[in-house]
Design a protein around this motif. Structure first.
Motif, short mmCIF file in Angstrom:
data_model
loop_
_atom_site.label_atom_id
_atom_site.label_comp_id
_atom_site.label_asym_id
_atom_site.label_seq_id
_atom_site.Cartn_x
_atom_site.Cartn_y
_atom_site.Cartn_z
N TYR A 117 -15.65 6.27 -16.52
CA TYR A 117 -14.44 5.80 -17.20
C TYR A 117 -13.44 6.93 -17.44
O TYR A 117 -12.25 6.80 -17.19
N LYS A 118 -13.97 8.06 -17.92
CA LYS A 118 -13.07 9.20 -18.21
C LYS A 118 -12.36 9.70 -16.96
O LYS A 118 -11.30 10.31 -17.03
N PHE A 119 -12.99 9.49 -15.80
CA PHE A 119 -12.39 9.94 -14.54
C PHE A 119 -11.53 8.84 -13.90
O PHE A 119 -11.11 8.98 -12.75
N GLY A 120 -11.31 7.76 -14.63
CA GLY A 120 -10.37 6.75 -14.15
C GLY A 120 -10.98 5.67 -13.27
O GLY A 120 -10.26 4.93 -12.60
N GLN A 137 -12.94 2.10 -12.55
CA GLN A 137 -12.98 0.79 -13.19
C GLN A 137 -14.20 0.02 -12.70
O GLN A 137 -14.51 0.08 -11.51
N PRO A 138 -14.83 -0.74 -13.57
CA PRO A 138 -16.02 -1.48 -13.15
C PRO A 138 -15.68 -2.77 -12.39
O PRO A 138 -14.73 -3.46 -12.74
N LYS A 157 -10.31 3.04 -7.32
CA LYS A 157 -11.44 3.80 -7.88
C LYS A 157 -12.32 2.82 -8.63
O LYS A 157 -11.98 2.41 -9.73
N GLU A 201 -13.83 16.00 -7.81
CA GLU A 201 -14.07 15.26 -9.06
C GLU A 201 -15.47 14.64 -9.08
O GLU A 201 -16.10 14.56 -10.14
N LEU A 247 -17.73 17.25 -10.30
CA LEU A 247 -17.61 17.36 -11.76
C LEU A 247 -18.36 16.22 -12.45
O LEU A 247 -18.97 16.42 -13.50
N GLN A 249 -21.07 16.55 -15.29
CA GLN A 249 -20.89 16.03 -16.65
C GLN A 249 -21.96 15.03 -17.04
O GLN A 249 -22.45 15.04 -18.17
N PHE A 298 -10.88 23.95 -11.81
CA PHE A 298 -11.46 23.10 -12.85
C PHE A 298 -12.37 23.90 -13.78
O PHE A 298 -12.99 23.35 -14.68
#
Lengths: 459, 459
Positions: free
Chosen positions: A35-38, A40-41, A124, A163, A166, A170, A282
């Protein structure tokens, strides 16, 4: 209704409350990072049309797809010859139009093609849903298991690859893993090596052989390459790449000096360098990422970056993997759409976390307070208190009947409930209730008004 | 790999990101209320053994169970006669050992029996998982849909019934519904009415007839009762109950005066009164709960309380229902275990919320900020900012390539992203970035350091 001793199909599992809580801890962490990386489910149905799935996973894969029997008088449509010949394979498509999804990738490709006119690209999406495979069940391999996939389609940018690295960092760091390595390679490097031998058309044979390095060793890979038409001379050229050591920049330097004659190889190096540049901007901990030229991943649809992550503390195989593919939706008639994606293996992450004792204690996961049921009066006295605490989002239960206190404490203990409140006649008269901390065994007197603060200060 | 125009099986659905977000809003609300009341989640496999499910849903139900074809050469075990006779019904158990679950109740009963020695009773579990039925698809009826069930087994206490009523209230109120009614009845009241006619053995016939009152009206019910062996004299006794009006206490008084001769009826009244007492001590808004003697719910395993909830704002059928059953696990050989449970109909709640516009705006659900990609330099400049915002749990994306700004704004718009940040050469030089509010269209200058506060103040 005949009575029977109940069981569940082999390779499937019931999940108890404790295990569900732990699994949700993993899924929620993965979802919140996506979610934080944009991302969507989306969700797709468990059942797909059989012909959506057939032919996408190879012959062996097709056999492992669970097919769903048509409803009603399904035999009426079955061919006479097929039945007489008892030809199971041929009969299947005649009596089963639907099947359980085998992975999330093909349903996702199907989704993108079906909904292409509603979707804003780059798209995404992430998807956390179960899949089913008729594999022989064994330790760590199940017939129903969850996949957690994220993909970007419609963007060539290597920022996406960076990303995803990352995201691996994370998610695993948030779950408490410390020693893990994210390995990266690029299919174009493997193509470059094939080109150096003068056999660019054998890139997939080379990839499949190298993919087995862990299992069969360098000797085994050599044997397989020879059997696929590579010569001993070719193998002399290939071998140095397989044993390549050093830092990421050292490896890149070696590749550059070797690939002067391979345009594809040089392109692969450039892509890797771009990803490393992003990662450094980053402020990614560089030690986590390792360029591994032997990382091949057998799937034949990858065309660029290949990713894989492993724990260094627990031997467990990969905890996730992914890569870039240039034509995922071509199988459904929409070509030219590039994508890149990764997947998390939730069952393996679960096992690693169990072994490293990384899950929060059970007492942190469920009901916070049990109010004992002393008698009818105490029960009614407790109801308002229940409401007040729940209005403050405290998970609280009143034992539903006035059985022996010992039994109620046993219940709290078995359920890992950290606090028990006793409301007897004395407590009701004075308004001083008795609160027991189940871990320390300590008891204290407390008023109803002071109770919510115990739980708001807890975390 | 033949190219084909992809589709999905009829009666199934793809869920787009927007719909998934709305559905999760419902599921998360239900889960969080279950949690506050001390319920714990379990999960069971999508596939059950066919003989676990067969015979539990009546003949018609058995036909609606999706069966899964055995793997491998499944015809080798099929009977010669069955094949020659093309007898689909008889062949099914010979070629399909597994099936998709039809509801969550039977798998739960199976779970309790299988795990009875690990479970601490009373066992308060909830379960939110999909089920599958080969029903004819129509508006609002799907072949794959979620059930959200909570049950307490191993406790006779009517506190459980009262808490389930609170749960209905809290879930629907939290979702924003204002006008709804939780109807309650008790099977023992229906038994009492049957006893008054001198035909206690016809309680289920009476129940099934009354259950149709909404659909076929009082005349229809009378006709059905006559056809089931009740006399016109019986119907004169039954009719006043079906038209009973007034407040809950008035209804209870009427019942008390009628049931002097029915022990079962009086027991039903006593149970209802106990539940109402609990509700009043919980300070429950009494207007929400309505005693409805015509509430029957066809399922034949209910033995005590019956519950159902409906919206009064939108005509939609029931949004959930439940009741007490005294022998759920008997079918698997464990008798004497009483339970009570409820279910939420997520699809109907979804439709009601859509109609009443109760969902949060799409802009509140996804990515909060899009950083535009102006050029290579701006892109690299943005990476650190991305990290900082994500470390503060802000969902943020950098557009992955430096395409025309107009296209990037279009992307933000389509995705309902509320803020867009522009980082051009001027912004990088001054450190004053440009932030656009996509809803108001306003732009402001802002430093990177001040940016996180925009999103922490948002809610």
């Amino acid at each position: 209704m005949a009575k029977l001793k109940p069981s569940i199909p082999k390779g499937t599992r019931d999940f108890s409350p404790e295990v569900v809580a732990k699994r949700n801890f993993i899924f929620d962490t993965i979802r919140s990072v996506f979610y934080k990386f944009g991302f969507q489910p989306i969700e797709t149905p468990a059942m797909e049309n059989l012909d959506t799935l057939t032919g996408k996973y190879g012959d062996e894969g097709d056999q492992l797809i669970f097919k769903i029997l048509n409803s009603g008088d399904y035999l009426s449509k079955a061919g006479k010859d097929t039945l007489e010949a008892r030809d199971s394979r041929k009969l299947t498509p005649e009596i089963a139009e639907k099947a359980l999804r085998y992975d999330l990738t093909v349903p996702f490709a199907r989704y993108v093609v079906m909904h292409q006119h509603e979707i804003t690209f780059p798209f995404k999406r992430y998807q956390v849903q179960p899949v089913w495979r008729a594999d022989r069940p064994q330790k760590g391999r199940y017939r129903e298991f969850y996949q957690c996939d994220a993909d970007v389609v419609g963007s060539e940018s290597l920022l996406n690859e960076a990303e995803f690295i990352l995201i691996y960092d994370q998610v695993l760091s948030t779950l408490g893993l410390k020693e893990f390595t994210i390995r990266i390679n690029n299919r174009k490097i493997l193509s470059g090596i094939a080109e150096l031998t003068g056999k660019p058309e054998k890139m997939m044979d080379l990839t499949i052989a190298i993919d087995k390095l862990d299992k069969i060793g360098a000797d085994g890979v050599e044997k397989e390459l020879l059997s696929k038409g590579f010569t001993t001379e070719d193998i002399e050229k290939i071998s140095p790449f397989l044993g390549l050591g050093g830092t990421n920049p050292e490896k890149l330097d070696y590749l550059k000096s070797s690939f002067a004659a391979s345009e594809t190889g040089l392109k692969g190096i450039e892509e890797l360098e771009t990803v490393f540049t992003y990662l450094s901007r980053f402020n990614m901990r560089q030690a986590l990422v390792s360029l591994d030229i032997t990382l091949a991943r057998g799937l034949n649809y990858y065309t660029g970056a290949i990713l894989e992550v492993r724990s260094e503390e627990v031997k467990m195989g990969s905890l996730g993997g992914g890569g870039r593919y240039d034509d995922l939706t071509g199988m459904f008639g929409l070509s030219g759409l590039t994508g890149v994606g990764i997947s998390f293996g939730a069952d393996r992450i679960f096992d690693v976390m169990e072994e490293l004792k990384l899950f929060p204690p059970a007492a942190a996961l469920g009901t916070r307070l049990l109010i004992t049921n002393f008698d009818k009066e105490g029960e009614l006295y407790a109801l308002e208190l229940l409401q007040q605490l729940r209005n403050k989002d405290v998970a609280v239960e009143l034992y539903p009947s006035p059985v022996k206190l010992q039994k109620q404490f046993k219940y709290a203990d078995a359920r890992n409930i950290p606090y028990v409140l006793i409301i007897g006649p004395e407590e009701m008269e004075t308004g001083e209730l008795t609160l027991k901390n189940m871990k320390s065994g300590e008891q204290e007197k407390i008023t109803a008004a002071a109770l919510p603060a115990v739980f708001s200060n807890e975390s």
